[in-house]
Design an enzyme around this catalytic site. Structure first.
Site, short mmCIF file in Angstrom:
data_model
loop_
_atom_site.label_atom_id
_atom_site.label_comp_id
_atom_site.label_asym_id
_atom_site.label_seq_id
_atom_site.Cartn_x
_atom_site.Cartn_y
_atom_site.Cartn_z
N LYS A 56 0.88 -1.45 0.11
CA LYS A 56 -0.04 0.16 -0.06
C LYS A 56 0.96 1.29 -0.10
O LYS A 56 1.96 1.12 0.52
CB LYS A 56 -0.55 -0.01 1.19
N GLY A 57 0.30 2.43 -0.29
CA GLY A 57 1.05 3.59 -0.52
C GLY A 57 1.48 4.05 0.86
O GLY A 57 0.64 3.94 1.71
N GLY A 58 2.51 4.57 1.01
CA GLY A 58 3.23 5.26 2.28
C GLY A 58 3.49 4.32 3.30
O GLY A 58 4.04 4.71 4.39
N VAL A 59 3.50 2.90 3.19
CA VAL A 59 3.83 1.98 4.18
C VAL A 59 5.40 2.04 4.46
O VAL A 59 5.96 1.26 5.65
CB VAL A 59 3.34 0.87 4.10
N GLY A 60 6.18 2.40 3.60
CA GLY A 60 7.69 2.35 3.53
C GLY A 60 8.40 1.40 2.50
O GLY A 60 9.47 0.98 2.87
N LYS A 61 7.64 1.28 1.39
CA LYS A 61 8.43 0.32 0.51
C LYS A 61 9.61 0.82 -0.07
O LYS A 61 10.67 0.28 -0.03
CB LYS A 61 7.48 0.48 -0.96
N THR A 62 9.67 2.33 -0.41
CA THR A 62 11.08 2.85 -0.83
C THR A 62 12.08 2.73 0.16
O THR A 62 13.38 2.21 0.08
CB THR A 62 10.84 4.34 -1.00
N SER A 63 11.83 2.88 1.60
CA SER A 63 12.88 3.00 2.65
C SER A 63 13.45 1.56 2.58
O SER A 63 14.60 1.17 2.88
CB SER A 63 12.30 3.18 3.97
N ASP A 100 7.99 3.13 -9.56
CA ASP A 100 6.75 3.96 -9.08
C ASP A 100 6.84 5.29 -10.06
O ASP A 100 7.80 6.04 -9.66
CB ASP A 100 6.95 4.21 -7.61
#
Ligand SMILES: Nc1ncnc2c1ncn2[C@@H]1O[C@H](COP(=O)(O)OP(=O)(O)OP(=O)(O)O)[C@@H](O)[C@H]1O
Length: 407
Positions: free
Chosen positions: A90-97, A119
């Site tokens: 989901k958006g904003g959960v920390g995928k990129t981090s 993304d």
């Protein structure tokens, strides 16, 4: 080099001891504060005071937490065969981090690594605190082995697709066929919904194009050194569409190419018109064929249990967990291998001294319980990532997060 000194607990938030991290280069002072949580035998990053520190001087080895094989990182890092890790949720959960921290950890473990953002709303540059825009591979400074990052420009990739398909079956040909009274073929073309696809690309097209682009890069000798490729993918909905997209595009392009054959052999009049543009037509057809082949490769890559793994990232909240459960179900249906679930931003056990934190933690524990009882998620390896009180930015911070999450 960094040093570490233990100082007495400064607040009730800190369960055992605080460890202060220093970096000496460029007269930079405190880098971070760690809390040791005896219950979980792990260190939790409480704060990072200095963000502009020098990557190479940030070391936490002297305070490394006891090694536990929670995420099964040994298995992730083993072997020199190329492996792909796709992180999504989901958006904003920390995928990129999580993706960036995994890439740093791979690079620090001896793997030349490439981290790619597919993304459309990129945040890799923000995460690494480095400009990675431009659609080419950019070296990331800091890790021990080469780490490169790539933010794929979705507009550019889509434009390539648009021009290829328009030349060989898009509106130009459609208008032409209408003019020739070939209604039947136009209908067939209409069925493909190609115009719609080009005008309002479905979520997932950018993603598929981006992944196809990366695979194109990786086919060249120049990039053969990468043994780990980490994808920071777009939010869930896009990923799900992406999974069905290669089939859709494969079918569409296949039909377009067949249709083109029909057209070119239909009448001599048409033949002569197309004949004038034979080279352009051939080029376009070749491009489409290439695109189709790449789409098939993307589809195969997603389902290759030997080299690919999709890691779901979530947070301990009911909505996010429900979405993760649906994602896992869809991935299963599509035969995409999933083994691990990262639950990010978990409040530390010590966060009970304020009412808000205590309530929040209770809520989170309930959500974590949900995972244990969820038929889609309960059999995945559960990786817990703590909530830290600063943004995770730059290689040292990513290394730190990576050492906590990827064990
Ligand atoms: N464990 C964590 N503790 C504290 N903050 C975190 C943690 N993980 C991520 N964040 C912060 O949450 C924000 C969103 O993180 P990130 O960009 O990694 O999420 P994302 O899932 O990739 O978002 P998007 O879907 O928008 O691309 C960032 O500000 C990041 O620093």
């Amino acid at each position: 080099m960094a040093s570490c000194s233990l100082i007495p607990p400064a607040s009730s938030l800190v369960s055992s001891s605080l460890c202060k991290l220093f970096t000496s280069r460029n007269s930079m002072a405190t880098v971070g504060l760690l809390s040791f949580a005896p219950k979980t035998s792990s260190f939790v990053l409480l704060s990072i005071k200095q963000r502009a520190y020098h990557e190479s001087s940030f070391r936490v080895r002297s305070v490394a937490a006891p090694v536990e094989d929670v995420a099964g990182f040994d298995d992730m890092v083993a072997g020199t065969q190329r492996k792909y890790y796709m992180l999504g949720g989901k958006g904003g959960v920390g995928k990129t981090s999580c993706a960036a921290s995994l890439a740093v950890k791979f690079a620090n473990s001896g793997h030349p690594t490439l981290v790619v953002s597919t993304d459309p709303a990129h945040s890799l540059s923000d995460s690494f605190a480095q400009d990675l825009t431009g659609g080419t591979l950019v070296p990331v400074e800091g890790p021990e082995c080469p780490l490169f990052a790539l933010e794929i420009n979705p507009d550019k990739a889509r434009e390539e697709f648009r021009s290829a398909t328009q030349k060989s079956g898009g509106t130009g040909v459609k208008d032409f066929m209408e003019g020739m009274g070939l209604g039947m073929l136009v209908e067939q073309l209409g069925e493909l919904k190609l115009g719609e696809l080009l005008d309002t690309p479905p979520p997932g097209l950018d993603e598929a194009m981006a992944i196809a682009k990366v695979m194109q890069f990786l086919e060249s000798q120049e990039y053969s050194m990468f043994t780990r490729i980490v994808f920071d993918t777009a939010p869930t909905g896009h990923t799900l569409r992406l999974l069905s997209l290669p089939d859709f595009l494969d079918a569409s392009i296949g039909k377009i190419l067949k249709l083109r054959q029909k057209i070119t052999s239909a009448t001599s009049a048409i033949k002569s018109v197309f004949g004038q543009e034979q080279t352009t037509q051939q080029d376009a057809a070749d491009k489409l064929e290439q695109l189709r082949e790449r789409m098939i490769k993307v589809r195969e890559l997603f389902r290759d249990t030997d080299s690919t793994e999709f890691v779901i990232v979530t947070i301990p909240a009911v909505m996010a967990i429900n979405e993760s459960s649906r994602l896992r179900a869809s991935l299963k249906k599509e035969n995409v291998p999933v083994k691990r679930l990262v639950v990010n931003q978990i409040l530390p056990p010590s966060a009970t001294d304020c009412k808000f934190c205590a309530m929040k933690r209770k809520d989170q524990l309930r959500a974590l319980d949900m995972i244990q009882n969820d038929p889609e998620l309960s059999n995945l390896t559960l990786i817990q990532g703590p909530l830290v009180d600063v943004e995770i930015r730059g290689v040292p911070a990513l290394k730190f997060l990576g050492d906590i999450i990827w064990k």
